[in-house]
Design a protein around this motif. Structure first.
Motif, PDB file in Angstrom:
ATOM      1  N   UNK A 184       0.846  -1.184   0.000  1.00 44.41           N
ATOM      2  CA  UNK A 184       0.000   0.000   0.000  1.00 44.41           C
ATOM      3  C   UNK A 184       0.883   1.236   0.000  1.00 44.41           C
ATOM      4  N   UNK A 185       0.504   2.234  -0.805  1.00 44.81           N
ATOM      5  CA  UNK A 185       1.292   3.469  -0.909  1.00 44.81           C
ATOM      6  C   UNK A 185       0.382   4.676  -0.747  1.00 44.81           C
ATOM      7  N   UNK A 186       0.801   5.626   0.056  1.00 42.21           N
ATOM      8  CA  UNK A 186       0.013   6.828   0.313  1.00 42.21           C
ATOM      9  C   UNK A 186       0.911   8.049   0.444  1.00 42.21           C
ATOM     10  N   UNK A 187       0.287   9.198   0.436  1.00 42.94           N
ATOM     11  CA  UNK A 187       0.966  10.470   0.653  1.00 42.94           C
ATOM     12  C   UNK A 187       0.442  11.094   1.944  1.00 42.94           C
ATOM     13  N   UNK A 188       1.333  11.629   2.750  1.00 40.40           N
ATOM     14  CA  UNK A 188       0.941  12.471   3.882  1.00 40.40           C
ATOM     15  C   UNK A 188       1.370  13.890   3.535  1.00 40.40           C
ATOM     16  N   UNK A 189       0.433  14.821   3.658  1.00 39.65           N
ATOM     17  CA  UNK A 189       0.653  16.193   3.198  1.00 39.65           C
ATOM     18  C   UNK A 189       0.479  17.174   4.359  1.00 39.65           C
ATOM     19  N   UNK A 190       1.563  17.505   5.049  1.00 34.21           N
ATOM     20  CA  UNK A 190       1.460  18.444   6.172  1.00 34.21           C
ATOM     21  C   UNK A 190       1.282  19.881   5.696  1.00 34.21           C
ATOM     22  N   UNK A 191       0.715  20.674   6.565  1.00 34.64           N
ATOM     23  CA  UNK A 191       0.732  22.122   6.389  1.00 34.64           C
ATOM     24  C   UNK A 191       1.832  22.655   7.299  1.00 34.64           C
ATOM     25  N   UNK A 192       1.621  23.856   7.831  1.00 32.82           N
ATOM     26  CA  UNK A 192       2.574  24.379   8.799  1.00 32.82           C
ATOM     27  C   UNK A 192       2.661  23.436   9.990  1.00 32.82           C
ATOM     28  N   UNK A 193       3.866  23.028  10.336  1.00 33.11           N
ATOM     29  CA  UNK A 193       4.077  22.049  11.405  1.00 33.11           C
ATOM     30  C   UNK A 193       5.122  22.591  12.364  1.00 33.11           C
ATOM     31  N   UNK A 194       4.913  22.356  13.640  1.00 35.34           N
ATOM     32  CA  UNK A 194       5.787  22.934  14.667  1.00 35.34           C
ATOM     33  C   UNK A 194       7.106  22.172  14.765  1.00 35.34           C
ATOM     34  N   UNK A 195       7.893  22.276  13.714  1.00 41.35           N
ATOM     35  CA  UNK A 195       9.241  21.713  13.709  1.00 41.35           C
ATOM     36  C   UNK A 195      10.187  22.672  14.427  1.00 41.35           C
ATOM     37  N   UNK A 196      11.433  22.249  14.585  1.00 42.77           N
ATOM     38  CA  UNK A 196      12.421  23.121  15.216  1.00 42.77           C
ATOM     39  C   UNK A 196      12.559  24.440  14.462  1.00 42.77           C
ATOM     40  N   UNK A 197      12.528  24.365  13.141  1.00 44.38           N
ATOM     41  CA  UNK A 197      12.693  25.575  12.330  1.00 44.38           C
ATOM     42  C   UNK A 197      11.546  26.554  12.543  1.00 44.38           C
ATOM     43  N   UNK A 198      10.320  26.035  12.554  1.00 47.83           N
ATOM     44  CA  UNK A 198       9.173  26.929  12.700  1.00 47.83           C
ATOM     45  C   UNK A 198       9.099  27.517  14.104  1.00 47.83           C
TER      46      UNK A 198
END
Length: 250
Positions: A184-198
């Motif tokens: 099975x193959x899928x895409x996950x599409x984040x928006x703005x995410x609270x990473x270290x950079x953000x």
């Protein structure tokens, strides 16, 4: 819920920080063995391996998205060490944020500056999957998740190349959905995410971005990681070829 991930062999590209690192930790908590890739941050990669349980449960290999030989060698190293790869999470990206006001207009952007970004963000992921797919097919089970971005849907100033690359992954996943053989193959599409950079950005800008989402907040890296891990588990019996957004309703 038992996700059926104990001792599954997972490869996550670009997992020294952010969403990749969070995803590696969730997989490890579920009992999976986790291989992470890095391009230049070897020390950070080794720190992540320690966090995941050390060399008995994790390993790090170098894979540069723009270096096909390193991708093939990295996948082969994991397969030789563990006897195969059950899950691929194509998370790495080639992207450097630049203030859109400082960018030349698209028609003035030299092609030698945008072809590499297309190749890295599309071909790099396709090669990673290609090298792991044969073994999955032989064993009759596999899970693939490609990390995209909501930018592929609605764009943003100066994002022509990046948006095009991420949109290409959507088509790639739709094609992979026909692989069958338990894969099975899928895409996950984040928006703005609270990473270290953000989190290092002006809090007022972060809050404004949060309020633009229907949910009124930005996703954490763990929020995104848990979606990825579910899609890559035995608990996912038939979600296939889908674009799953983790952008709070955007």
């Amino acid at each position: 819920m038992d996700l059926g991930l104990r001792d599954k062999r997972v490869l996550i590209t670009g997992a020294t920080r952010g969403i990749g690192r969070a995803t590696a930790k969730v997989f490890a908590a579920e009992g999976a063995r986790v291989a992470i890739t890095y391009n230049s941050a070897a020390d950070e990669a080794e720190n992540v391996v320690k966090e995941l349980g050390g060399p008995d449960r994790a390993m790090a290999v170098r894979c540069g998205l723009g270096d096909p030989a390193s991708i093939e060698a990295g996948v082969k190293a994991v397969e030789e060490a563990w006897g195969g790869i059950d899950v691929v999470v194509a998370n790495a990206q080639s992207f450097s944020w630049v203030d859109p006001d400082q960018l030349p207009r698209f028609e003035n952007l030299p092609t030698d500056e945008w072809f590499p970004q297309l190749r890295d963000n599309v071909e790099g992921h396709m090669l990673t999957v290609r090298h792991a797919l044969g073994g999955m097919r032989e064993r009759g089970w596999g899970r693939i998740v490609l990390l995209s971005s909501v930018t592929a849907d609605h764009g943003s100033p100066g994002s022509e190349i990046y948006s095009a690359a991420k949109a290409a992954l959507h088509g790639f996943a739709r094609g992979l959905a026909w692989t069958r053989d338990g894969i099975l193959a899928n895409v996950v599409s984040p928006g703005g995410t609270l990473t270290e950079s953000l989190q290092a950005v002006d809090p007022a800008i972060v809050e404004k971005a949060a309020q633009e989402a229907p949910s009124g907040k930005l996703a954490t890296t763990d929020d995104v990681a848990r979606v990825i891990v579910f899609l890559c588990s035995e608990a996912n019996g038939n979600v296939n070829g889908e674009i799953v957004r983790t952008a709070g309703g955007r």
